[in-house]
Design a protein around this motif. Structure first.
Motif, PDB file in Angstrom:
ATOM      1  N   TYR A 124       0.733  -1.414  -0.033  1.00 28.40           N
ATOM      2  CA  TYR A 124       0.092   0.399  -0.257  1.00 28.40           C
ATOM      3  C   TYR A 124       0.688   1.429   0.103  1.00 28.40           C
ATOM      4  O   TYR A 124       1.589   1.503   0.743  1.00 28.40           O
ATOM      5  CB  TYR A 124      -1.272  -0.304   1.504  1.00 28.40           C
ATOM      6  CG  TYR A 124      -2.366   1.003   0.560  1.00 28.40           C
ATOM      7  CD1 TYR A 124      -3.259  -0.034   0.576  1.00 28.40           C
ATOM      8  CD2 TYR A 124      -2.422   2.330   1.155  1.00 28.40           C
ATOM      9  CE1 TYR A 124      -4.763   1.057  -0.186  1.00 28.40           C
ATOM     10  CE2 TYR A 124      -3.293   3.285   1.071  1.00 28.40           C
ATOM     11  CZ  TYR A 124      -4.438   2.863  -0.101  1.00 28.40           C
ATOM     12  OH  TYR A 124      -5.371   2.825  -0.147  1.00 28.40           O
ATOM     13  N   MET A 125       0.723   1.910  -0.836  1.00 27.61           N
ATOM     14  CA  MET A 125       0.564   1.869  -2.193  1.00 27.61           C
ATOM     15  C   MET A 125       1.245   2.251  -3.239  1.00 27.61           C
ATOM     16  O   MET A 125       2.407   2.765  -2.560  1.00 27.61           O
ATOM     17  CB  MET A 125      -1.248   2.350  -2.512  1.00 27.61           C
ATOM     18  CG  MET A 125      -0.962   4.017  -1.856  1.00 27.61           C
ATOM     19  SD  MET A 125      -3.203   4.632  -2.173  1.00 27.61           S
ATOM     20  CE  MET A 125      -3.238   4.584  -4.449  1.00 27.61           C
TER      21      MET A 125
ATOM     22  N   GLY B 257      -3.281  -0.717  -4.007  1.00 28.97           N
ATOM     23  CA  GLY B 257      -2.308  -1.222  -3.217  1.00 28.97           C
ATOM     24  C   GLY B 257      -2.837  -2.611  -2.116  1.00 28.97           C
ATOM     25  O   GLY B 257      -2.367  -2.343  -1.505  1.00 28.97           O
TER      26      GLY B 257
ATOM     27  N   TYR C 104      -8.331   5.328  -5.901  1.00 21.78           N
ATOM     28  CA  TYR C 104      -7.605   4.799  -7.013  1.00 21.78           C
ATOM     29  C   TYR C 104      -8.762   5.072  -8.486  1.00 21.78           C
ATOM     30  O   TYR C 104      -8.436   4.374  -9.282  1.00 21.78           O
ATOM     31  CB  TYR C 104      -8.984   3.577  -7.058  1.00 21.78           C
ATOM     32  CG  TYR C 104      -8.014   2.220  -7.503  1.00 21.78           C
ATOM     33  CD1 TYR C 104      -7.642   1.846  -8.068  1.00 21.78           C
ATOM     34  CD2 TYR C 104      -9.034   1.472  -8.736  1.00 21.78           C
ATOM     35  CE1 TYR C 104      -6.785   0.981  -9.023  1.00 21.78           C
ATOM     36  CE2 TYR C 104      -9.314   0.613  -9.265  1.00 21.78           C
ATOM     37  CZ  TYR C 104      -7.779   0.384 -10.235  1.00 21.78           C
ATOM     38  OH  TYR C 104      -7.643  -0.331 -10.868  1.00 21.78           O
TER      39      TYR C 104
ATOM     40  N   ASN D 110       1.820   6.643  -0.340  1.00 23.78           N
ATOM     41  CA  ASN D 110       0.951   7.173   0.705  1.00 23.78           C
ATOM     42  C   ASN D 110       0.044   8.147   0.616  1.00 23.78           C
ATOM     43  O   ASN D 110       0.300   8.406   1.807  1.00 23.78           O
ATOM     44  CB  ASN D 110       0.189   5.265   1.854  1.00 23.78           C
ATOM     45  CG  ASN D 110      -0.548   5.700   2.028  1.00 23.78           C
ATOM     46  OD1 ASN D 110      -1.717   6.224   2.084  1.00 23.78           O
ATOM     47  ND2 ASN D 110      -0.599   5.252   3.620  1.00 23.78           N
TER      48      ASN D 110
END
Length: 802
Positions: free
Chosen positions: A107-108, A125, A381, A152
């Protein structure tokens, strides 16, 4: 997928394997991070390296910070920029092998290099992925250097995501001819009690252009070889797919009660010499969803009673641990649940291994967002969906499609593209995603829909096999009539969102508490950020457990429900602002201690005798108290206060429990007795506790493995001199370990406790309870944990490490 759950059968198979293959690659890593949200590369490089073992979550090491860009949705814990490094040496015997690195999840926005060569980037992630290392490796005693970078930037999630290489990493050595990763697909198109047709499709990468043979041996649940299939492959340099079939007589069917597993071991031989061995667990079962009658498994009607689960493990953060996940599933199974929804992303592979073994019906979900932003999480995302959705969804299905616990795929949750009327974007994406799934697997596809109008684009796409309904319990009666008419089955993909703090009670119990938002809760909520554990608090869009359960049990066309949530989780502390930092939705608190509603479900969905009384019996003399009793297998309950009966009650109509409201509190003893046909079934007593006197530590398992992964969980109770739990005790508990282990983490279940999880020396009890998670150091011996508190008698537990 390759099973990673170490059954005795798998160990036996691997012990006979002369070809070194897949092994964990978790030790010997160095790590550094910069937790500023600017993702400053220079700042990262200036940080010192420190050793870590994987799986690793750097966010859980941080202090809770109200100014963190993650917000309290992300548990007020920072992300930032992290770098991992591992140096390793390969034996010269590996020169003629194909060598891959497999990540179960980072992640990520991960980027991976080997010896300075960039292997690739994966933004998502939660997805598993692999890279081939072979062309860039060094031998002859030379060091190889692997680098992994993770970004992240927050906020990107509506819950706590964790940061870094938080799942397992594997080094996979294969021959020049081998089974592709996730290269087997085992399906059972014809199943009855008497026979089952098993199709085994295997993708082989052939780089030898020599005579190649695939041998597949089927083992039953006891590890006995029952059939070996042999298939010669065409001499062909490249990738080819091989179909093998076998009919099993009187198969051991997989069900939630008897989750029987078979194993297929695929051996690739070139000129008679083994090149690769690949192991796949699978189950034999058949099922269908009927619009009017619900869900049927192996021709028997089954109500799916499930829980939505986020991926964090409380005090352990997002770093996966098999024992911690197993403990969660055991607790949920104990309340009568048989289903898990992986909210809202691909889970750790080991979770599905556990669900296979323990008998859970899994809704396996891929995406929380598609092309459009969601709830002010600008780095989510949706930035990557257009470019990556097909690859990510494909890899998810390929990885998980052999799991018998997976009964349906969910391609989205509460997607903004649901709405829009004539806007066709949502319909087109739904059809595209379902088509991707159907190219790879034939299980039904659903999605969680919280927009309940008939112009819902996911519904209008016509592509979903099952219509997943989120909340809107007052409309469940209308399903198939005026709401979402048609011939599709219905499942409650997400429901309830009741709120509770373990051991806290707001009266009167029949006054429902639903706050519209943070401004409202700030004015009228509790100053200690607690929620009532009676059935009288829920999110404004949702229902209490009681309200949802009554409707779910009434309508057979509701094939199943996945309640929100099984456990409290880090982040999303609805309805409170910071300093609340974890959710209130769980039937079980974040430390793994059941709330009262646990026993409501247990009384409805298990055959085990249940008689549970709430609340505790420590109040102000004369105070008016409401008492609720959850029970089953009985006609009535009689309640006594200090041996004086205050009445008998039976469940009426659709009642799930009985209420004795308006009792005046008297210190002493509260006793409930359940009876059937006049005979006593159970009795339970709650006594008024005196002052805290001593601690009682109890470990869930007295013997553990000497690896770094097996975790015993120690429950600490604060009791009075007679052994009664002190229900409001918040004493500071101090922990000391001796022997071959250490404290991994401490917890107490309180949603607004801001003590950092990095503190493994002390933590306050909450409402009489505390939790210590212990980890072995890798050596055999004994671990002694002593728990103490000022003015109280201490307690010690001893754990054998084998």
């Amino acid at each position: 997928m390759m099973s990673r759950f170490y059954l005795a059968l798998i160990l036996l198979v691997c012990a006979t394997n002369s070809f070194a293959q897949k092994s964990k690659f978790n030790d010997g890593w160095l790590f550094k991070a910069d937790t500023a949200n600017s993702l400053n590369e220079k700042a990262l490089q200036a940080k010192p390296w420190r050793p870590v073992a994987l799986p690793h979550d750097w966010s859980i090491e941080q202090p809770f910070d109200g100014n963190s860009p993650s917000g309290n949705r992300g548990a007020a814990l920072r992300g930032g920029l992290g770098m991992y490094q591992k140096e390793f040496i390969l034996n010269n015997a590996d020169k003629n092998k194909r060598i891959f690195i497999v990540f179960d999840g980072v992640y990520m926005n991960s980027t991976v290099w080997i010896n300075g060569h960039k292997l690739g980037t994966r933004p998502f992630g939660y997805i598993s992925f692999e890279y081939e290392l072979t062309p860039h490796l060094k031998f002859n005693g030379q060091k190889n250097t692997l680098l992994v970078r993770a970004e992240n930037k927050q906020p990107n999630s509506r819950w706590y995501s964790g940061s870094g290489i938080y799942r397992n990493v594997w080094l996979d050595r294969r021959g020049n001819t081998f089974v592709k990763n996730w290269g087997t697909y085992i399906s059972t198109p014809q199943v009855s009690r008497h026979s089952a047709l098993v199709n085994i499709e295997t993708k082989i990468v052939d780089a030898n252009n020599q005579q190649t043979e695939l041998q597949t041996t089927i083992y039953d649940k006891n590890g006995k070889a029952i059939k070996t299939l042999v298939q010669a492959l065409a001499v062909n340099s490249g990738e080819q797919s091989v179909l093998q079939q076998v009919t099993l007589a009187n198969p051991d069917l997989w069900s939630v009660e008897t989750p029987n597993l078979y194993t297929a071991v695929s051996r690739v031989l070139v000129n008679g010499k083994e090149q690769h061995r690949y192991t796949t667990s699978f189950g034999v079962r058949h099922f269908y969803f009927d619009q009017q009658k619900g869900f049927f498994l192996n021709d028997k009607p089954v109500k799916i009673i499930g829980a939505c689960m986020h991926h964090d493990l409380g005090a352990l953060g997002a770093a996966i641990n098999v024992r911690a996940m197993e403990r969660q599933l055991q607790i949920l199974k104990g309340m009568g649940l048989n289903g898990i929804r992986t909210s809202h992303n691909p889970p750790a592979p080991e979770l599905l291994d556990l669900c296979d073994k323990m008998g859970f019906i899994v809704m396996n979900e891929t995406f929380d967002v598609w092309s459009r932003d969601k709830e002010n999480t600008p780095y989510n995302y949706s930035l990557y969906f257009k470019e990556w959705h097909e690859k990510d969804l494909t890899d998810h299905i390929l990885r998980d499609r052999n799991h018998p616990s997976v009964f349906m795929w969910s391609v989205g949750n509460e997607i903004p593209e649901q709405q829009g009327g004539k806007d066709t974007v949502g319909r087109n994406i739904t059809r595209a995603l379902v088509n991707i799934v159907k190219r790879l697997d034939n299980r039904p596809v659903t999605a969680g829909m919280n927009y309940t109008q008939n112009d819902n684009n996911l519904y209008l796409s016509g592509a979903l096999d099952i219509l997943g309904i989120n909340y809107h319990h007052k409309q469940w009666e209308d399903l198939g009539k005026n709401l979402f008419p048609g011939n599709k089955p219905y499942i409650l993909a997400e429901n309830t969102s009741a709120l509770a703090t373990r051991g806290h009670y707001d009266m009167p119990s029949d006054s429902i508490r639903r706050w519209a938002g943070i401004k409202d809760i700030t004015k009228t909520g509790n100053p200690d950020y607690t929620m009532s554990a009676y059935e009288n608090a829920s999110a404004p869009w949702a229902s209490t457990n009681e309200e949802a359960l009554k409707l779910f049990l009434k309508y057979p066309y509701l094939s199943g429900m996945y309640l929100w949530t099984g456990f409290d989780y880090l982040g999303e502390p609805t309805p409170y602002p910071f300093p609340a930092r974890s959710s209130y939705f769980g039937i079980v608190d974040i430390a793994g201690f059941p709330k009262d509603s646990y026993y409501l479900y247990k009384s409805v969905f298990t055959k085990e005798n249940v008689l549970h009384v709430l609340p505790h019996w420590n109040w102000t003399p004369g105070q008016v108290i409401d008492v609720h009793v959850y029970f089953n297998n009985a006609d009535e309950v009689e309640l006594f206060v200090n041996n004086q009966s205050v009445g008998k009650k039976s469940k009426q109509a659709d009642d799930l429990f009985v209420r004795f409201n308006g009792l005046k509190f008297e210190p002493g003893e509260l006793k409930a007795v359940s009876r059937k046909n006049g005979n006593v079934v159970m009795q339970t007593v709650k006594r008024t506790a005196g002052k805290a006197y001593r601690l009682v530590a109890a470990v869930d398992r007295n013997t553990i493995n000497a690896d770094h992964e097996d975790l015993p969980f120690v429950k600490i109770s604060v009791v009075d001199k007679d052994g009664n739990l002190v229900p409001d005790a918040n004493n500071t508990l101090r922990y000391r370990v001796q022997g071959t282990g250490k404290i991994r983490a401490l917890d107490n279940g309180y949603q607004a406790d801001l003590e950092p999880y990095s503190n493994t020396s002390y933590r306050k009890a909450y409402n009489g309870l505390g939790l210590a998670i212990i980890q072995a150091s890798g050596q055999k011996g004994k671990i002694s944990l002593q728990v103490s508190s000022e003015g109280l008698q201490p307690s010690t537990v001893t754990i054998d490490v084998k």
